[in-house]
Design an enzyme around this catalytic site. Structure first.
Site, PDB file in Angstrom:
ATOM      1  N   GLU A 256      47.187  38.962  28.744  1.00 46.09           N
ATOM      2  CA  GLU A 256      46.757  37.669  29.273  1.00 46.09           C
ATOM      3  C   GLU A 256      45.172  37.956  29.946  1.00 46.09           C
ATOM      4  O   GLU A 256      45.362  38.847  31.077  1.00 46.09           O
ATOM      5  CB  GLU A 256      47.811  37.236  30.304  1.00 46.09           C
ATOM      6  N   CYS A 295      43.428  33.189  37.884  1.00 47.81           N
ATOM      7  CA  CYS A 295      43.059  33.127  36.557  1.00 47.81           C
ATOM      8  C   CYS A 295      42.852  32.027  35.941  1.00 47.81           C
ATOM      9  O   CYS A 295      42.242  31.303  34.749  1.00 47.81           O
ATOM     10  CB  CYS A 295      44.088  33.793  35.544  1.00 47.81           C
TER      11      CYS A 295
HETATM   12  P1  NAP Z   1      41.200  44.479  35.368  1.00 48.51           P
HETATM   13  O1  NAP Z   1      40.045  45.400  35.919  1.00 48.51           O
HETATM   14  O2  NAP Z   1      41.022  44.411  33.826  1.00 48.51           O
HETATM   15  O3  NAP Z   1      42.567  45.502  35.619  1.00 48.51           O
HETATM   16  C1  NAP Z   1      43.778  44.966  35.384  1.00 48.51           C
HETATM   17  C2  NAP Z   1      44.852  45.927  35.313  1.00 48.51           C
HETATM   18  O4  NAP Z   1      44.505  47.044  34.507  1.00 48.51           O
HETATM   19  C3  NAP Z   1      44.786  46.697  36.661  1.00 48.51           C
HETATM   20  O5  NAP Z   1      46.153  47.128  36.887  1.00 48.51           O
HETATM   21  C4  NAP Z   1      43.942  48.149  36.294  1.00 48.51           C
HETATM   22  O6  NAP Z   1      44.292  49.162  37.171  1.00 48.51           O
HETATM   23  C5  NAP Z   1      44.570  48.233  35.195  1.00 48.51           C
HETATM   24  N1  NAP Z   1      43.625  48.951  34.100  1.00 48.51           N
HETATM   25  C6  NAP Z   1      42.142  49.214  34.140  1.00 48.51           C
HETATM   26  N2  NAP Z   1      41.678  50.042  33.088  1.00 48.51           N
HETATM   27  C7  NAP Z   1      42.846  50.262  32.625  1.00 48.51           C
HETATM   28  C8  NAP Z   1      43.001  51.214  31.302  1.00 48.51           C
HETATM   29  N3  NAP Z   1      41.961  51.785  30.859  1.00 48.51           N
HETATM   30  N4  NAP Z   1      44.198  51.490  31.028  1.00 48.51           N
HETATM   31  C9  NAP Z   1      45.374  50.927  31.441  1.00 48.51           C
HETATM   32  N5  NAP Z   1      45.074  50.140  32.691  1.00 48.51           N
HETATM   33  C10 NAP Z   1      44.200  49.584  33.204  1.00 48.51           C
HETATM   34  O7  NAP Z   1      41.375  43.242  35.981  1.00 48.51           O
HETATM   35  P2  NAP Z   1      41.426  42.815  37.569  1.00 48.51           P
HETATM   36  O8  NAP Z   1      39.997  42.981  37.910  1.00 48.51           O
HETATM   37  O9  NAP Z   1      42.426  43.339  38.373  1.00 48.51           O
HETATM   38  O10 NAP Z   1      41.560  41.202  37.559  1.00 48.51           O
HETATM   39  C11 NAP Z   1      40.684  40.533  37.292  1.00 48.51           C
HETATM   40  C12 NAP Z   1      40.719  39.770  36.088  1.00 48.51           C
HETATM   41  O11 NAP Z   1      42.073  39.362  35.524  1.00 48.51           O
HETATM   42  C13 NAP Z   1      40.047  38.521  35.736  1.00 48.51           C
HETATM   43  O12 NAP Z   1      39.217  38.591  34.684  1.00 48.51           O
HETATM   44  C14 NAP Z   1      41.093  37.500  35.501  1.00 48.51           C
HETATM   45  O13 NAP Z   1      40.521  36.312  34.796  1.00 48.51           O
HETATM   46  C15 NAP Z   1      42.172  38.210  34.769  1.00 48.51           C
HETATM   47  N6  NAP Z   1      43.552  37.457  35.114  1.00 48.51           N
HETATM   48  C16 NAP Z   1      44.193  37.025  33.997  1.00 48.51           C
HETATM   49  C17 NAP Z   1      45.320  36.324  34.254  1.00 48.51           C
HETATM   50  C18 NAP Z   1      46.101  35.690  33.034  1.00 48.51           C
HETATM   51  O14 NAP Z   1      47.262  35.361  33.359  1.00 48.51           O
HETATM   52  N7  NAP Z   1      45.489  35.350  31.903  1.00 48.51           N
HETATM   53  C19 NAP Z   1      45.757  36.403  35.589  1.00 48.51           C
HETATM   54  C20 NAP Z   1      45.170  37.069  36.622  1.00 48.51           C
HETATM   55  C21 NAP Z   1      43.879  37.753  36.445  1.00 48.51           C
HETATM   56  P3  NAP Z   1      43.541  49.514  38.618  1.00 48.51           P
HETATM   57  O15 NAP Z   1      43.448  48.339  39.425  1.00 48.51           O
HETATM   58  O16 NAP Z   1      44.174  50.900  39.048  1.00 48.51           O
HETATM   59  O17 NAP Z   1      41.878  49.796  37.878  1.00 48.51           O
END
Ligand code: NAP
Length: 517
Positions: A256, A295
């Protein structure tokens, strides 16, 4: 200072890596620290597979539904304390904090009721049975059974409660033990909820584990019965999808990711109509609720060219009514961005958009002396076709007006430039225009929200994810699918075609047994 702990292997474990500081985004004061590590990730997966999975699979749907009900009740009981943590950790005003926490308990309650309605079954029928032989004695029936692995849930920072529990509800009801890894920036709230889950005593041993900080090399150890359900940026989604072990072991993965959600105003909508009022209210709500860190929030606002000035003025007026400031003060309806990195990314994103647009209100500047405050920012594209508006998600309180010619075909083509989204909303009372927009937009979206005067009064906002409807979308949005009633369980189940004597097979699809079709 509080150090977040991982709740794994039946213990509370303090991490061993260097600390990451969590700051209150309103005051920039330290709140807690997160240290990764301190446990063997392989042992965590094996614990889920060996303890939690078998215990859940022994239970029927009604029993697993009862667990979800107990979790919903336990979290709801702590609602006031959790709202306080959300205000401190995520900078959410009370209304936004409730939105997240009540979303979590509401989704758990929805799936609890679904579990109860499925009753004492452990196997679900999928569709109608079919005669395969010369007579009905040789019969075919598709069924769904729980898979045998662990469900690894990786969540984004923006909905620490809701995101965590919507995934947990589907996995646990399907019979899969959960390993939860929240977004670090808001993990203080997630940890508090994880403790409530464990201390409720509702779950069997090993059915729920919580990892604070990084997953370490956990993904390395997953196999074909395990799964990863991820929510976050498309950047991280791509890393996980391409992880060598995910590819090699065919680990099931649901992504997602981000989305340049669009709202489209059709030319037929009169300024005095309920549909127009709803359009203005929903765009303003999406831009300011959770400071635009949703999101499903609208990023592109398509308006007929000759209506652009009117819409701009009405949106500026609606946004001007939303008070921005310290979320502990009741009258403030919009708080800061959740973290320093969010603050930097959003400001840079607005600057980039502003190079090709007029800033109608707001802008990239910091608001106030401290804290990560950015004003609701409305831009108007000089050229709606410019790539920028269809490529860069600014995950904050910003949206761009994109004037278009008014036909459904032109609107669909512009929206499709976003490469796949979670949700698009279209505002029209013109049936043929709506049918064209559905044909144009549905292939690119998991959900379409169709506003008209007939539904305006009763509608819930398009940014709201409802458990009865699927959430997810193709392309940029990750290609995943969550929720949608029973559909949300399928990711944790194996669909198998049973072929054999009719009587026992047909029993799986008997009335009241929860046939999945
Ligand atoms: P993110 O930086 O991609 O992080 C998402 C999750 O992945 C966090 O728990 C992060 O941990 C973890 N993560 C990061 N690098 C990783 C790796 N190499 N291996 C495993 N896990 C890893 O996103 P975010 O900044 O938290 O969220 C914002 C984004 O999420 C926006 O782009 C938004 O559009 C999207 N979003 C989408 C939805 C949907 O339902 N489609 C819902 C909400 C948000 P850490 O926090 O510890 O780095």
């Amino acid at each position: 200072m509080h150090t977040l702990e991982s709740l794994v292997l039946g213990k509370s474990i303090r991490g061993s890596d260097a600390p990451v500081l969590l700051l209150n985004p309103t005051t920039e004061e330290p709140l807690a620290e997160v240290r990764s590590g301190g446990f063997d990730p392989k042992a965590v997966i094996e614990y889920a597979r060996a303890k939690g999975g078998p215990a859940l699979r022994q239970m029927n749907f009604a029993q697993r539904g009862a667990i979800l009900k107990a979790l919903s009740t336990a979290i709801h009981r702590e609602r006031e304390a959790l709202i306080e943590v959300s205000i401190q950790n995520a900078g959410t005003p009370r209304g936004d904090a409730k939105f997240d926490i009540d979303g979590a308990t509401g989704t758990l309650a929805y799936y609890a009721a679904l579990g109860e309605s499925l009753g004492e079954r452990r196997i679900l029928a999928d569709g109608e049975g079919v005669q395969l032989g010369r007579t009905a004695r040789f019969w075919g029936q598709h069924v769904l059974v729980p898979r045998l692995g662990a469900a690894v849930h990786i969540n984004a920072f923006n909905f620490p409660a809701w995101n965590m529990m919507e995934k947990a509800a589907c996995a646990l009801l399907a019979g899969a033990p959960v390993i939860e890894k929240p977004g670090t920036a808001t993990a203080l709230l997630a940890e508090r909820i994880a403790r409530i889950v464990i201390e409720s005593g509702a779950l069997p041993e090993g059915a729920w584990q919580f990892i604070a900080g990084s997953l370490g090399n956990l993904v390395e150890h997953l196999d074909a019965q395990d799964s990863i359900a991820f929510t976050g940026s498309s950047r991280t989604a791509a890393i996980l999808r391409g992880h060598p072990n995910v590819v090699r072991s065919n680990v099931r993965i649901n992504l997602e990711a981000d989305s340049l959600n669009a709202a489209i105003l059709a030319p037929d909508v009169e300024t005095s109509s309920e549909t127009y009022a709803l359009f203005i209210a929903n765009v303003a709500l999406d831009m300011t609720q959770k400071s635009g860190q949703k999101c499903t929030a609208v990023r592109r606002v398509l308006v007929p060219k000759d209506r652009a000035a009117e819409v701009r003025a009405d949106l500026i007026s609606a946004l001007g009514k939303v008070k921005l400031g310290d979320p502990t003060i009741a009258e403030n309806r919009m708080g800061p961005l959740a973290s320093k990195s969010q603050f930097d990314e959003v400001r840079n994103g607005i600057k980039k958009l502003a190079a090709a647009a007029q800033v109608a209100c707001g802008g990239p500047e910091r608001v106030g002396e401290r804290g990560y405050f950015v004003a609701p920012t409305l831009l108007e594209a000089r050229d709606s076709n410019a790539d920028l508006f269809h490529a860069d998600e600014v995950f904050g309180p910003a949206a761009t007006l994109l004037p278009y010619g008014g036909t459904a075909a032109e609107a669909s083509a512009l929206v499709a430039r976003g490469g796949g989204g979670l949700i698009a909303s279209a505002y029209s009372n013109d049936g043929p225009w709506v049918e064209e927009i559905v044909m144009g937009l549905a292939p690119w979206h998991g959900r379409l929200w169709l506003a008209s005067d007939r539904m305006a009064e009763q509608s819930l906002p398009p940014g709201m994810v409802l458990p009865a409807s699927i959430h997810g979308g193709p392309g940029r949005a990750g290609g995943g699918e969550e929720l949608g009633g029973l559909r949300g369980l399928a990711f944790y189940q194996q669909r198998t075609a049973l072929q054999g004597f009719k009587t026992p097979l047909a029993a799986y699809a008997a009335p009241g047994t929860g046939a999945a079709s």
